[in-house]
Design a protein around this motif. Sequence first.
Motif, short mmCIF file in Angstrom:
data_model
loop_
_atom_site.label_atom_id
_atom_site.label_comp_id
_atom_site.label_asym_id
_atom_site.label_seq_id
_atom_site.Cartn_x
_atom_site.Cartn_y
_atom_site.Cartn_z
N GLY A 1 0.81 -1.22 0.00
CA GLY A 1 0.00 0.00 0.00
C GLY A 1 0.84 1.26 0.00
N ARG A 2 1.94 1.23 0.73
CA ARG A 2 2.82 2.40 0.74
C ARG A 2 3.38 2.67 -0.65
NH1 ARG A 2 5.79 1.09 4.57
NH2 ARG A 2 5.13 2.54 6.20
N SER A 3 3.76 1.61 -1.35
CA SER A 3 4.28 1.77 -2.71
C SER A 3 3.21 2.35 -3.64
CB SER A 3 4.75 0.42 -3.26
OG SER A 3 5.85 -0.07 -2.50
N LEU A 4 2.00 1.81 -3.54
CA LEU A 4 0.90 2.34 -4.37
C LEU A 4 0.65 3.80 -4.05
CD1 LEU A 4 -1.62 -0.65 -4.12
CD2 LEU A 4 -0.35 0.05 -6.16
N GLY A 5 0.63 4.15 -2.77
CA GLY A 5 0.40 5.53 -2.36
C GLY A 5 1.47 6.47 -2.85
N LYS A 6 2.71 5.98 -2.87
CA LYS A 6 3.83 6.81 -3.34
C LYS A 6 3.71 7.08 -4.83
CE LYS A 6 8.83 7.27 -2.84
NZ LYS A 6 10.05 6.69 -2.25
N ILE A 7 3.40 6.03 -5.61
CA ILE A 7 3.28 6.18 -7.06
C ILE A 7 2.12 7.11 -7.42
CG2 ILE A 7 2.75 4.97 -9.22
CD1 ILE A 7 4.08 2.47 -7.92
N ILE A 8 0.96 6.85 -6.80
CA ILE A 8 -0.23 7.65 -7.10
C ILE A 8 -0.08 9.07 -6.57
CG2 ILE A 8 -2.73 7.87 -6.73
CD1 ILE A 8 -1.79 5.56 -8.61
N LEU B 1 2.42 -2.18 -10.05
CA LEU B 1 2.62 -1.20 -11.12
C LEU B 1 1.39 -1.09 -12.01
CD1 LEU B 1 6.32 -1.96 -12.14
CD2 LEU B 1 5.49 0.04 -10.90
N ARG B 2 0.78 -2.23 -12.35
CA ARG B 2 -0.40 -2.20 -13.21
C ARG B 2 -1.60 -1.59 -12.50
NH1 ARG B 2 -1.67 -1.09 -16.93
NH2 ARG B 2 -3.07 -2.60 -17.92
N CYS B 3 -1.76 -1.90 -11.20
CA CYS B 3 -2.88 -1.30 -10.44
C CYS B 3 -2.71 0.22 -10.37
CB CYS B 3 -2.95 -1.89 -9.04
SG CYS B 3 -3.68 -3.55 -8.97
N SER B 4 -1.48 0.68 -10.24
CA SER B 4 -1.22 2.12 -10.23
C SER B 4 -1.61 2.75 -11.56
CB SER B 4 0.27 2.40 -9.97
OG SER B 4 0.66 1.90 -8.72
N GLU B 5 -1.27 2.08 -12.64
CA GLU B 5 -1.61 2.59 -13.97
C GLU B 5 -3.13 2.61 -14.19
OE1 GLU B 5 2.49 0.97 -16.16
OE2 GLU B 5 0.58 -0.06 -16.49
N ILE B 6 -3.81 1.58 -13.71
CA ILE B 6 -5.27 1.53 -13.85
C ILE B 6 -5.92 2.66 -13.05
CG2 ILE B 6 -7.34 0.16 -13.39
CD1 ILE B 6 -5.64 -0.88 -15.72
N PHE B 7 -5.39 2.93 -11.85
CA PHE B 7 -5.91 4.04 -11.03
C PHE B 7 -5.76 5.36 -11.77
CE2 PHE B 7 -5.91 7.40 -7.93
CZ PHE B 7 -6.79 6.99 -6.93
N ILE B 8 -4.57 5.58 -12.33
CA ILE B 8 -4.30 6.84 -13.03
C ILE B 8 -5.19 6.97 -14.27
CG2 ILE B 8 -2.54 8.08 -14.37
CD1 ILE B 8 -0.47 6.91 -12.32
#
Length: 462
Positions: free
Chosen positions: A75-82, A329-336
């Motif tokens: 979750g921390r990684s996702l939060g950082k990317i987003i 990485l893919r979940c981050s891209e889908i969020f964006i």
Amino acid sequence: MQADEMTWCNCFSARRYGMIENEKGIRTEYERDWDRIIFSSPFRRLQNKTQVFPLPEEVFVHNRLTHSLEVASVGRSLGKIIGKHLSTLPDVERNSEAKRFYKNNLKNVIAAACLAHDLGNPAFGHSGEEAISKYFKKRDTDSIEDKKFKGRFTPAEWNDLKNFEGNANAIRILTQQQKGRVKGGFRLTYSTLGAIIKYPCESLASERGRKHRKKYGYFKADEKVFLDIATVLKMIPDNSTKEISYKRHPFVYLVEAADDICYNIIDLEDSHRLGILSYEEVSTLLLAIVAKNKAENINAVKEQVEELKSDKNEALAYLRAKSINTLALRCSEIFIENKDAIITGDYENTLIEDIPELNNELKAINDLSVKKIYNYKEVVKLELAGFRIMSGLVEDFVTAALTPEKLRQKEHKKVLELLPSQFKFEESDTDYVKVLHMIDLISGMTDLFALKLYRNLRGIEI
């Protein structure tokens, strides 16, 4: 209806639930959320709560605590990317507070929410949730006696009790003021609380087929808490139902994705350690995921796996890390890609299910998990034992609590004497409140404590 529509600039808040003014210090408010959770008793108890497999005697497998820590890491990684991406949006760029939040603190909010996402889950995995509701489901009949019993509760209260929900219980644990405890519970920021509410609706609004209403997010007793969080965070009302329901807060998608990523992958690793799945089965599934990451040199990955193959656990640990990275990485891209629909409440999928090129690979993992992991003999035996233990404890404590004081037998009185001070109720409380006090106690028990108490009350062990 909210006066202001939700935007990326107003959907977060550093205010703490239950506090008028925040304390000053060297840590940010969001870093404090993490610390308050990790030093708490409910979090420590997760180390003795089952995730999927029975708690280990020799082979180490994940429990609720290690699972929560790993979800928090993802979750921390996702939060950082987003957060890095959202900080560059034009509206956010013009708002110094919002820019600072996304650049520096979103990662801490998501990590803290991930850390707390399982706090409300009872002992013995998912069977524990169902077992807590068994007492009330048995009495959900048309008999005169049961109709009279159900009449002691409102329809909303009755629906809460016969469908116990760990997600709703997490919000209760984090916010309720128990006897002798400070107001506001953990006193977390509204941002972190909002990120945990996976199903932002009351139990009567639950509806299969709707992601945000698949279950429910708060007990009727905690409705004011939920509405306060929804108001502060500008959450969007769901007007498709007459019951109380809101669209998900944007941060929920990141917490949910971190959880989805971890349990899809980690259960495979555990099952190999326990000898349920072969090395070939697990490595094939994980390599198929990594192969879909265009940034990876799949031949180099395969070479590394071959080098580590003498220690199969280490080889799978390497593939596990690569798989989690691919999915994150893919979940981050889908969020964006879907950020506009997410902020307006129009996005109604989960991030991990919205990755088209990985649908087949994730389905293969799910199918194998259902067939060989979740129906593994020891897992089934644990679920059955847990079901009997938890439903038995609920019956003992709820029966004692709901028996009128003048009619309580000695056994009822002795059971209620076992209640710690923070779980004791007033005789003037409603039946619903009395039951919630009993559920607060039982849902917080570890597997071992629940087993020991059950044996004590049944005369199996003294």
